[in-house]
Write an enzyme that holds these catalytic residues in place. Structure first.
Site, PDB file in Angstrom:
ATOM      1  N   CYS A  55       0.731  -1.235   0.112  1.00 44.77           N
ATOM      2  CA  CYS A  55       0.013  -0.051   0.035  1.00 44.77           C
ATOM      3  C   CYS A  55       0.742   1.231  -0.166  1.00 44.77           C
ATOM      4  CB  CYS A  55      -0.981   0.172   1.199  1.00 44.77           C
ATOM      5  SG  CYS A  55      -2.397  -1.026   1.299  1.00 44.77           S
ATOM      6  N   GLU A  57       0.761   3.702   2.097  1.00 44.04           N
ATOM      7  CA  GLU A  57       1.284   3.880   3.385  1.00 44.04           C
ATOM      8  C   GLU A  57       2.588   3.073   3.901  1.00 44.04           C
ATOM      9  OE1 GLU A  57      -1.583   3.153   2.250  1.00 44.04           O
ATOM     10  OE2 GLU A  57      -3.239   4.170   3.312  1.00 44.04           O
TER      11      GLU A  57
END
Ligand code: THU
Length: 131
Positions: A55, A57
Site C-alpha cells: 500500500c 502507506e
C-alpha cells in the site's frame, strides 16, 4: 504545529504518477507531515503475487525511516481522481506506530484523529506494559 493540508494533498496527488498498479489499476498516493516539518510520501506498488502488493502507506513509513525518522503529525491519502480515501485497516495500524498522540487524518468525514480512525489501538505501549 501549522498543517498545510492543501500542500499535503498536493504531495499525495503527485505521488499517484509513481504508483505501480498493473493489477488493480487503482493508484493511491499518500503524504504526511513529520514532527520536524518535513513531508514524507508514498504510492502503492503491486506484485504479480497479488498478496504481496504494498500500500501507499507502506512506502510512506519506509520513506519516514529512510529520511531520518520522527513521528507523523498529519496524514492524507488520495485515489486517482485526487479524492480523499480512507487508509485500509492494516495501514491504520502502520500509521499508528509512527503517529504523535492525536495525529490528524484527512478522512472522508473530514479531519479526524488517529484515535477516531483506529479506536482502542494496539501499539508499542502495550508491549512495554508487560515487559
Ligand atoms: N491501497 C493503498 O495503497 N492504501 C490504502 O489504504 C487502500 C488500498 C491500494 C492497495 C492496492 O494496490 C489498491 O489500493 C487497491 O486496493
Amino acid at each position: 504545529m501549522d498543517i498545510d493540508w492543501d500542500e499535503l494533498r498536493a504531495v499525495a496527488t503527485d505521488m499517484l504518477e509513481h504508483a505501480y498498479v498493473p493489477y488493480s489499476h487503482y493508484p493511491v498516493g499518500a503524504a504526511a507531515l513529520v514532527t520536524d516539518g518535513r513531508i514524507v510520501s508514498g504510492c502503492n506498488v503491486e506484485n504479480a503475487s497479488y498478496g504481496l502488493g504494498l500500500c501507499a502507506e507502506c512506502g510512506l513509513v519506509s520513506n519516514l525511516a529512510a529520511t531520518g525518522g520522527g513521528q507523523l503529525v498529519a496524514f492524507v491519502c488520495v485515489n486517482k481522481d485526487g479524492d480523499i480515501i480512507m487508509p485500509c485497516g492494516r495501514c491504520r495500524q502502520l500509521l499508528y506506530e509512527f503517529s504523535v498522540p492525536g495525529m490528524l487524518c484527512w478522512t472522508v468525514a473530514g479531519i479526524r484523529t488517529i484515535d477516531e480512525v483506529l479506536p482502542d489501538a494496539f501499539g508499542p505501549r502495550d508491549l512495554e506494559a508487560v515487559r
